[in-house]
Design a protein around this motif. Structure first.
Motif, PDB file in Angstrom:
ATOM      1  N   LEU A 158      30.993  51.376  29.342  1.00 43.55           N
ATOM      2  CA  LEU A 158      31.872  51.845  30.417  1.00 43.55           C
ATOM      3  C   LEU A 158      33.296  51.312  30.240  1.00 43.55           C
ATOM      4  O   LEU A 158      34.273  52.033  30.487  1.00 43.55           O
ATOM      5  N   LEU A 159      33.417  50.062  29.787  1.00 42.83           N
ATOM      6  CA  LEU A 159      34.744  49.483  29.586  1.00 42.83           C
ATOM      7  C   LEU A 159      35.483  50.166  28.443  1.00 42.83           C
ATOM      8  O   LEU A 159      36.688  50.427  28.541  1.00 42.83           O
ATOM      9  N   ASP A 160      34.780  50.505  27.356  1.00 41.96           N
ATOM     10  CA  ASP A 160      35.414  51.225  26.250  1.00 41.96           C
ATOM     11  C   ASP A 160      35.858  52.625  26.683  1.00 41.96           C
ATOM     12  O   ASP A 160      36.925  53.101  26.270  1.00 41.96           O
ATOM     13  N   GLU A 161      35.058  53.284  27.506  1.00 43.09           N
ATOM     14  CA  GLU A 161      35.444  54.607  28.004  1.00 43.09           C
ATOM     15  C   GLU A 161      36.661  54.514  28.921  1.00 43.09           C
ATOM     16  O   GLU A 161      37.541  55.390  28.888  1.00 43.09           O
ATOM     17  N   TRP A 162      36.737  53.469  29.725  1.00 38.03           N
ATOM     18  CA  TRP A 162      37.898  53.258  30.594  1.00 38.03           C
ATOM     19  C   TRP A 162      39.151  52.996  29.763  1.00 38.03           C
ATOM     20  O   TRP A 162      40.219  53.542  30.042  1.00 38.03           O
ATOM     21  N   HIS A 163      39.045  52.161  28.731  1.00 31.09           N
ATOM     22  CA  HIS A 163      40.199  51.889  27.868  1.00 31.09           C
ATOM     23  C   HIS A 163      40.652  53.146  27.141  1.00 31.09           C
ATOM     24  O   HIS A 163      41.862  53.371  26.960  1.00 31.09           O
ATOM     25  N   ALA A 164      39.700  53.962  26.694  1.00 31.88           N
ATOM     26  CA  ALA A 164      40.064  55.201  25.995  1.00 31.88           C
ATOM     27  C   ALA A 164      40.817  56.151  26.920  1.00 31.88           C
ATOM     28  O   ALA A 164      41.783  56.808  26.504  1.00 31.88           O
ATOM     29  N   TYR A 165      40.397  56.219  28.187  1.00 31.31           N
ATOM     30  CA  TYR A 165      41.121  57.069  29.150  1.00 31.31           C
ATOM     31  C   TYR A 165      42.529  56.547  29.400  1.00 31.31           C
ATOM     32  O   TYR A 165      43.491  57.327  29.464  1.00 31.31           O
ATOM     33  N   LEU A 166      42.682  55.226  29.538  1.00 29.66           N
ATOM     34  CA  LEU A 166      44.007  54.654  29.779  1.00 29.66           C
ATOM     35  C   LEU A 166      44.940  54.911  28.607  1.00 29.66           C
ATOM     36  O   LEU A 166      46.125  55.204  28.799  1.00 29.66           O
ATOM     37  N   ALA A 167      44.426  54.796  27.376  1.00 26.54           N
ATOM     38  CA  ALA A 167      45.266  55.055  26.211  1.00 26.54           C
ATOM     39  C   ALA A 167      45.635  56.528  26.107  1.00 26.54           C
ATOM     40  O   ALA A 167      46.743  56.874  25.686  1.00 26.54           O
ATOM     41  N   GLU A 168      44.710  57.409  26.494  1.00 26.10           N
ATOM     42  CA  GLU A 168      44.981  58.848  26.405  1.00 26.10           C
ATOM     43  C   GLU A 168      46.056  59.269  27.414  1.00 26.10           C
ATOM     44  O   GLU A 168      46.915  60.099  27.108  1.00 26.10           O
ATOM     45  N   THR A 169      46.013  58.705  28.610  1.00 19.59           N
ATOM     46  CA  THR A 169      46.948  59.104  29.669  1.00 19.59           C
ATOM     47  C   THR A 169      48.128  58.139  29.825  1.00 19.59           C
ATOM     48  O   THR A 169      48.986  58.380  30.677  1.00 19.59           O
ATOM     49  N   ARG A 170      48.157  57.043  29.029  1.00 21.10           N
ATOM     50  CA  ARG A 170      49.234  56.043  29.125  1.00 21.10           C
ATOM     51  C   ARG A 170      49.387  55.545  30.562  1.00 21.10           C
ATOM     52  O   ARG A 170      50.479  55.553  31.146  1.00 21.10           O
ATOM     53  N   ALA A 171      48.284  55.124  31.148  1.00 21.66           N
ATOM     54  CA  ALA A 171      48.275  54.793  32.572  1.00 21.66           C
ATOM     55  C   ALA A 171      48.655  53.347  32.855  1.00 21.66           C
ATOM     56  O   ALA A 171      49.010  53.020  33.984  1.00 21.66           O
ATOM     57  N   VAL A 172      48.568  52.442  31.862  1.00 15.90           N
ATOM     58  CA  VAL A 172      48.855  51.029  32.102  1.00 15.90           C
ATOM     59  C   VAL A 172      50.355  50.846  32.283  1.00 15.90           C
ATOM     60  O   VAL A 172      51.152  51.228  31.420  1.00 15.90           O
ATOM     61  N   SER A 173      50.756  50.253  33.421  1.00 14.99           N
ATOM     62  CA  SER A 173      52.173  50.043  33.716  1.00 14.99           C
ATOM     63  C   SER A 173      52.566  48.569  33.699  1.00 14.99           C
ATOM     64  O   SER A 173      53.748  48.262  33.579  1.00 14.99           O
ATOM     65  N   LYS A 174      51.599  47.657  33.825  1.00 13.54           N
ATOM     66  CA  LYS A 174      51.904  46.224  33.823  1.00 13.54           C
ATOM     67  C   LYS A 174      50.773  45.486  33.118  1.00 13.54           C
ATOM     68  O   LYS A 174      49.598  45.860  33.246  1.00 13.54           O
ATOM     69  N   SER A 175      51.132  44.426  32.386  1.00 18.04           N
ATOM     70  CA  SER A 175      50.138  43.567  31.738  1.00 18.04           C
ATOM     71  C   SER A 175      50.688  42.150  31.720  1.00 18.04           C
ATOM     72  O   SER A 175      51.848  41.935  31.365  1.00 18.04           O
ATOM     73  N   PHE A 176      49.839  41.207  32.111  1.00 16.33           N
ATOM     74  CA  PHE A 176      50.277  39.816  32.238  1.00 16.33           C
ATOM     75  C   PHE A 176      49.203  38.902  31.683  1.00 16.33           C
ATOM     76  O   PHE A 176      48.022  39.005  32.052  1.00 16.33           O
ATOM     77  N   ALA A 177      49.589  38.017  30.775  1.00 18.25           N
ATOM     78  CA  ALA A 177      48.663  37.068  30.158  1.00 18.25           C
ATOM     79  C   ALA A 177      48.679  35.768  30.954  1.00 18.25           C
ATOM     80  O   ALA A 177      49.733  35.156  31.132  1.00 18.25           O
ATOM     81  N   SER A 178      47.503  35.354  31.428  1.00 14.50           N
ATOM     82  CA  SER A 178      47.383  34.111  32.191  1.00 14.50           C
ATOM     83  C   SER A 178      46.226  33.290  31.636  1.00 14.50           C
ATOM     84  O   SER A 178      45.552  33.692  30.683  1.00 14.50           O
ATOM     85  N   ILE A 179      45.994  32.129  32.243  1.00 11.91           N
ATOM     86  CA  ILE A 179      44.901  31.275  31.804  1.00 11.91           C
ATOM     87  C   ILE A 179      43.550  31.926  32.117  1.00 11.91           C
ATOM     88  O   ILE A 179      42.603  31.831  31.332  1.00 11.91           O
ATOM     89  N   LYS A 180      43.453  32.606  33.252  1.00  9.52           N
ATOM     90  CA  LYS A 180      42.186  33.231  33.640  1.00  9.52           C
ATOM     91  C   LYS A 180      41.840  34.428  32.768  1.00  9.52           C
ATOM     92  O   LYS A 180      40.669  34.741  32.593  1.00  9.52           O
ATOM     93  N   GLY A 181      42.841  35.130  32.263  1.00 13.28           N
ATOM     94  CA  GLY A 181      42.603  36.323  31.470  1.00 13.28           C
ATOM     95  C   GLY A 181      43.828  37.216  31.479  1.00 13.28           C
ATOM     96  O   GLY A 181      44.938  36.783  31.785  1.00 13.28           O
ATOM     97  N   MET A 182      43.621  38.480  31.167  1.00 13.61           N
ATOM     98  CA  MET A 182      44.690  39.472  31.144  1.00 13.61           C
ATOM     99  C   MET A 182      44.642  40.294  32.431  1.00 13.61           C
ATOM    100  O   MET A 182      43.615  40.903  32.751  1.00 13.61           O
ATOM    101  N   TYR A 183      45.753  40.280  33.151  1.00 15.77           N
ATOM    102  CA  TYR A 183      45.888  41.095  34.362  1.00 15.77           C
ATOM    103  C   TYR A 183      46.569  42.409  33.990  1.00 15.77           C
ATOM    104  O   TYR A 183      47.592  42.420  33.292  1.00 15.77           O
ATOM    105  N   TYR A 184      45.996  43.512  34.470  1.00 16.53           N
ATOM    106  CA  TYR A 184      46.544  44.838  34.204  1.00 16.53           C
ATOM    107  C   TYR A 184      46.765  45.570  35.521  1.00 16.53           C
ATOM    108  O   TYR A 184      46.073  45.320  36.511  1.00 16.53           O
ATOM    109  N   GLN A 185      47.721  46.494  35.474  1.00 16.16           N
ATOM    110  CA  GLN A 185      47.896  47.454  36.566  1.00 16.16           C
ATOM    111  C   GLN A 185      48.053  48.830  35.956  1.00 16.16           C
ATOM    112  O   GLN A 185      48.873  49.033  35.053  1.00 16.16           O
ATOM    113  N   ALA A 186      47.263  49.760  36.436  1.00 18.22           N
ATOM    114  CA  ALA A 186      47.302  51.139  35.956  1.00 18.22           C
ATOM    115  C   ALA A 186      47.510  52.069  37.139  1.00 18.22           C
ATOM    116  O   ALA A 186      46.950  51.847  38.219  1.00 18.22           O
TER     117      ALA A 186
END
Length: 546
Positions: A158-186
């Motif tokens: 499911l996560l790979d399918e979600w990433h493939a959709y985001l790459a196809e539609t260029r939906a990610v608008s923000k990405s932030f690297a933190s200690i807990k992990g990677m924060y995204y906004q789409a």
């Protein structure tokens, strides 16, 4: 004598039942009751009057009545009976019969619960953040005791399918690297979705975490995400489930989209004489936004030590062509940017000879450029730079780059200047002319607001401040300030005790925040003044040694 009312039959407390009463009514175990409440989205309540004691968990009576008619409840009972049959065969020594009964275990579906909890597609998108965060967590867990390997593989799919959709539609608008992990906004269908993905390392399950509760949540969330992905892939005319490709071994080329008017003829409708009328419809394909094409024309190559998934998702959402490290030698494309996260003296051994005209950057440049929708200067992110600029979070910022504590970092002001310079280059004007235009626009907006305020009705009790001829402008300002202070004191006197306490806490909070902002400003100023002194001392030592 009036009718005697029995205790506990009238009043607001009668709308609630305790957990033990709910379990007795539904005739299920405590574990099944918890699962059913999680699946249906029913949570404990706090009544105004607790009839069964203060340390008891309460639920709404209508929620328990609602659960009594749930089809999954019957499935839980059938599963309980089936487990009893399997255990009975196993105790008798009938292993083949018990093994056959395990295969014939009853199942249940959660499709109707998803449609019930989220009547519209937008409702499901708004609740997708927690769903993605939990699925990302399970996708990175090891297949150990307590976690079913099939659940982990399903979450990865499911996560790979979600990433493939985001790459196809260029939906990610923000990405932030933190200690807990990677924060995204789409931005999906106009709805902002924020989630966190853990870093790629082997996570060990904690013994303090109750994975039975987590498995129930992941069971519902996986069904929900399947519904959402089916709808999203259908909106972009793609089959679901999609054919997933390992993009660590394949060059990613972005899909270009141009605004073109397409004419389509349809033989629908009829004229007055019964003749078929052909209708021509023009549809416009929308273009990419500025954040979706900020890396347009860039060919980005990855080194093998960098985190692949975060950078691949960031670069593909901004319109860049991505070359993985495995395809670097076989690709015909020439990289314009090379992402490296190792010291310069180790870089030539892994990357090879330097490519002419290619910039070797650290990963933070791509995250910062996407967050602020501008290509930042690459000189601050080269591999030869020891200290990178501060990595500002795009989620902690408010209007005009202001943070919650009132302090504006120096890096925020620098990035704001870079954004203005990029806007000036796009408009073909210099920076001074652009700032003048912005001031004019703000003046026009302020003038419009003043006209609206002047047009409002003024009460008869308020009197205007009369200024005599020859009066000083400072006297006028002092008179206005005095009038505002008097009006504020009158309003304070009209507050109740509770409102006055809340107001005093608000003022105290503002004062603490202002003091903190002043301390941070003084600290930054002292740090800036200390740098020239250190340089001067180093220069004197160098002269003495000579």
């Amino acid at each position: 004598m009036g009718k005697i009312i029995k205790k506990g039959t009238v009043g607001p407390g009668t709308n609630f039942v305790s957990r033990s009463q709910a379990i007795k009514k539904l005739q299920i175990s405590l574990a099944d009751f918890r699962r059913l409440c999680i699946l249906k989205g029913i949570y404990p309540r706090v009544p105004s009057k607790k009839l069964s004691g203060p340390n008891t968990t309460y639920y709404l009576k209508k929620d328990i009545t609602f659960l009594a008619h749930e089809p999954v409840l019957n499935s839980f009972r059938e599963i309980k009976v089936h487990k009893r049959k399997v255990a009975k065969r196993a105790h008798r020594g009938e292993r083949s019969r018990a093994k056959m009964l395990k295969v014939m275990a009853p199942t249940y579906a959660l499709d109707h619960i998803v449609r019930e909890r989220y009547p519209t597609f937008v409702d499901a998108l708004r609740e997708l953040g927690d769903c993605l965060s939990l699925i990302c967590l399970f996708a990175h867990l090891p297949a150990e005791k307590g976690v079913d390997p099939r659940v982990i593989s399903n979450c990865k799919r499911l996560l790979d399918e979600w990433h493939a959709y985001l790459a196809e539609t260029r939906a990610v608008s923000k990405s932030f690297a933190s200690i807990k992990g990677m924060y995204y906004q789409a931005n999906v269908e106009g709805v902002p979705i924020v989630w966190v993905e853990p870093h790629q390392y082997l996570a060990e399950p904690n013994a303090d975490v109750d994975f039975r509760v987590m498995r129930t949540f992941i069971e519902f969330y996986s069904t929900m995400l399947g519904f959402v992905l089916f709808r999203l892939y259908g909106s972009i005319s793609r089959p679901y489930p999609p054919v997933l490709v390992d993009y660590t071994t394949k060059v990613w080329t972005p899909v270009e989209r141009e605004e073109v008017e397409e004419e389509s003829e349809e033989s629908e409708g009829s004229g007055e004489d019964g003749e078929v009328v052909e209708r021509e419809e023009k549809t416009k394909t929308p273009t990419w936004t500025l954040s979706q094409k900020i890396f347009k024309g860039m060919v980005v190559a990855f080194s093998r030590e960098i985190p692949h998934h975060p950078l691949w998702l960031t670069c593909t959402s901004a319109g860049a062509t991505v070359i993985p490290f495995a395809c670097l030698k076989d690709s015909d494309l020439t990289p314009t940017h090379f992402v490296v996260d190792r010291p310069p003296h180790h870089m030539d051994k892994v990357v090879g000879a330097r490519i002419p005209g290619c910039e070797y950057l650290q990963p933070q440049w791509f995250f910062d450029s996407l967050n602020h929708v501008v290509r930042l200067p690459t000189s601050e992110y080269l591999t030869s730079v020891d200290a990178l600029p501060p990595h500002l979070s795009p989620f902690a910022q408010q209007i005009d780059m202001r943070f919650q504590d009132g302090h504006i970092p120096e890096r925020a002001n620098e990035i704001e200047m870079y954004v203005k310079q990029a806007k000036a280059r796009e408009l073909g004007v210099d920076l001074a002319e652009l700032e003048q235009r912005e001031r004019d626009e703000r003046g026009e907006e302020q003038g419009a607001e003043d006209e609206e305020s002047q047009g409002e009705a003024v009460s008869d009790e308020e009197e205007d401040v009369v200024v005599e001829e020859g009066a000083d402008a400072g006297d006028v300002v002092e008179a206005n300030v005095t009038l505002e202070e008097d009006e504020l004191e009158v309003r304070k006197a009209m507050l109740s005790k509770k409102q006055a306490r809340v107001y005093s806490r608000m003022k105290r909070h503002d004062q603490v925040r202002e003091e903190r902002r002043e301390r941070l400003t003084e600290k930054v100023a002292a740090k800036g003044a200390a740098k020239p002194e250190k340089k001067a001392k180093k220069g004197k030592k160098g002269k003495k040694s000579q």
